[in-house]
Design a protein around this motif. Structure first.
Motif, PDB file in Angstrom:
ATOM      1  N   ALA A 181      18.804 -66.522-102.511  1.00 28.98           N
ATOM      2  CA  ALA A 181      18.894 -66.153-101.094  1.00 28.98           C
ATOM      3  C   ALA A 181      18.471 -67.312-100.210  1.00 28.98           C
ATOM      4  O   ALA A 181      19.103 -67.586 -99.176  1.00 28.98           O
ATOM      5  N   ARG A 182      17.406 -68.024-100.608  1.00 21.55           N
ATOM      6  CA  ARG A 182      16.927 -69.129 -99.782  1.00 21.55           C
ATOM      7  C   ARG A 182      17.909 -70.307 -99.787  1.00 21.55           C
ATOM      8  O   ARG A 182      17.941 -71.100 -98.865  1.00 21.55           O
ATOM      9  N   GLU A 189      17.436 -60.622 -97.321  1.00 22.04           N
ATOM     10  CA  GLU A 189      17.012 -59.252 -97.039  1.00 22.04           C
ATOM     11  C   GLU A 189      17.402 -58.832 -95.628  1.00 22.04           C
ATOM     12  O   GLU A 189      17.764 -57.680 -95.384  1.00 22.04           O
ATOM     13  N   MET A 190      17.367 -59.789 -94.684  1.00 21.48           N
ATOM     14  CA  MET A 190      17.738 -59.463 -93.312  1.00 21.48           C
ATOM     15  C   MET A 190      19.254 -59.257 -93.186  1.00 21.48           C
ATOM     16  O   MET A 190      19.721 -58.434 -92.396  1.00 21.48           O
ATOM     17  N   ASP A 191      20.029 -60.027 -93.978  1.00 22.97           N
ATOM     18  CA  ASP A 191      21.493 -59.827 -93.970  1.00 22.97           C
ATOM     19  C   ASP A 191      21.844 -58.402 -94.396  1.00 22.97           C
ATOM     20  O   ASP A 191      22.700 -57.744 -93.805  1.00 22.97           O
ATOM     21  N   VAL A 192      21.179 -57.938 -95.472  1.00 25.25           N
ATOM     22  CA  VAL A 192      21.471 -56.603 -95.998  1.00 25.25           C
ATOM     23  C   VAL A 192      21.065 -55.531 -94.990  1.00 25.25           C
ATOM     24  O   VAL A 192      21.801 -54.572 -94.745  1.00 25.25           O
ATOM     25  N   GLN A 193      19.882 -55.714 -94.402  1.00 27.85           N
ATOM     26  CA  GLN A 193      19.425 -54.732 -93.411  1.00 27.85           C
ATOM     27  C   GLN A 193      20.373 -54.671 -92.216  1.00 27.85           C
ATOM     28  O   GLN A 193      20.713 -53.590 -91.718  1.00 27.85           O
ATOM     29  N   ALA A 197      22.219 -51.417 -91.236  1.00 31.37           N
ATOM     30  CA  ALA A 197      21.668 -50.897 -89.976  1.00 31.37           C
ATOM     31  C   ALA A 197      20.734 -49.707 -90.171  1.00 31.37           C
ATOM     32  O   ALA A 197      20.774 -48.732 -89.404  1.00 31.37           O
ATOM     33  N   ILE A 198      19.911 -49.755 -91.231  1.00 29.96           N
ATOM     34  CA  ILE A 198      18.849 -48.762 -91.408  1.00 29.96           C
ATOM     35  C   ILE A 198      17.557 -49.502 -91.738  1.00 29.96           C
ATOM     36  O   ILE A 198      17.579 -50.690 -92.082  1.00 29.96           O
ATOM     37  N   GLU A 199      16.436 -48.806 -91.655  1.00 26.49           N
ATOM     38  CA  GLU A 199      15.138 -49.453 -91.846  1.00 26.49           C
ATOM     39  C   GLU A 199      14.950 -49.907 -93.293  1.00 26.49           C
ATOM     40  O   GLU A 199      15.135 -49.119 -94.228  1.00 26.49           O
ATOM     41  N   LEU A 200      14.599 -51.175 -93.471  1.00 28.02           N
ATOM     42  CA  LEU A 200      14.296 -51.716 -94.799  1.00 28.02           C
ATOM     43  C   LEU A 200      12.802 -51.510 -95.063  1.00 28.02           C
ATOM     44  O   LEU A 200      11.954 -52.058 -94.361  1.00 28.02           O
ATOM     45  N   ILE A 201      12.493 -50.700 -96.081  1.00 28.22           N
ATOM     46  CA  ILE A 201      11.094 -50.329 -96.312  1.00 28.22           C
ATOM     47  C   ILE A 201      10.497 -51.031 -97.529  1.00 28.22           C
ATOM     48  O   ILE A 201       9.302 -50.907 -97.798  1.00 28.22           O
TER      49      ILE A 201
END
Length: 267
Positions: A181-182, A189-193, A197-201
């Motif tokens: 990812a890096r 993780e931000m791309d997936v969230q 469009a839901i909260e990543l917990i």
């Protein structure tokens, strides 16, 4: 009254059952009474991941057929006495159980537990409808690959059509490869969230420890308090409303160097 979560994905192979077992163990270690329901009728893997396959006497099919009550069919975990499993039946099919059956089962168990986690089968057919019927909250488990994310997006749409909304659908990103990812070789993780469009917990990095512990029938949360186990503890704390930064789930070179220099500053 218990908080009832369904863990679902759409695509198989994303590690949903392993996440269900470890999250259940983490909640139980935190002092909660927890019931796990294996809704993957016809396959049943949750008992194996928990190391309980040899202790099963009754299954969810016995409950549906009226042979025993839901409480009589529960299997208590060997190490965590406040963790219970309602096993699936390997000889049954998903069509033998209805959403109304699942609602009735959860209603009978509800008063005895703080949390009920339902492990949904992959796919969006009858098994999926059975699993979501009694749930108040949904946890989407996905990996950072496009097919898994596409299926997760489809599942979110189906959940919304069944009365769930943004406030009760949350996301766990599993098998996350930090280095890829890096380097930009995998979605972050931000791309997936952003895509879902839901909260990543919670973020669970890919780890050999999870594979080894799963093969032992001992969830990794029970084998150590460090490494990946800490990620499941973080998820439990977030479910309870604590604000734990997602960065604490993700090992990075920056975090390592910060700890390295911090060590020498203390000397």
């Amino acid at each position: 009254m218990a908080k009832v979560y369904v863990l679902t994905s759409g695509k198989g192979g994303v590690g949903k059952t392993t996440v269900t077992a470890n999250l259940g163990c983490a909640l139980a270690k935190d002092g909660n009474r927890v019931c796990l329901i294996d809704a993957d009728v016809g396959l049943k893997n949750l008992d194996v991941v928990l190391g309980l396959e040899n202790r099963i006497i009754y299954t969810i099919l016995d409950v549906v057929n009226g042979n025993v009550s839901p409480k009589d069919a529960l299997v208590r975990h060997k190490n965590l006495k406040n963790l219970f499993l309602l096993p699936a039946s390997q000889i049954a099919t998903k069509e033998m159980i209805t959403p109304e059956d699942m609602i009735k089962i959860v209603e009978e168990l509800n008063g005895d537990f703080d949390y009920i986690l339902i492990d949904s089968p992959a796919g969006i057919e009858r098994g999926f409808r059975n699993a979501i019927a009694p749930a108040n909250f949904a946890i989407i488990v996905t990996t950072p690959e496009l097919p898994a994310i596409s299926d997760a997006d489809r599942v979110i749409g189906l959940l919304e059509n069944n009365g769930f909304d943004d406030k009760n659908i949350i996301l766990i990103l599993n098998k996350f490869k930090v280095n890829m990812a890096r380097k930009g070789e995998m979605l972050s993780e931000m791309d997936v969230q952003k895509a879902l469009a839901i909260e990543l917990i919670g973020v669970i990095p890919e780890s050999d420890d999870v594979i080894i512990s799963t093969n032992r029938g001992m969830p990794v949360v029970l084998e150590s308090e460090y490494g990946i186990s800490k990620n499941f503890v973080n998820i439990v704390r977030r479910l309870k409303g604590e604000e734990i930064p997602l960065e604490s789930d993700i090992p990075s070179a920056i975090n390592f160097l910060a700890k390295f220099f911090s060590f020498f500053k203390k000397r």
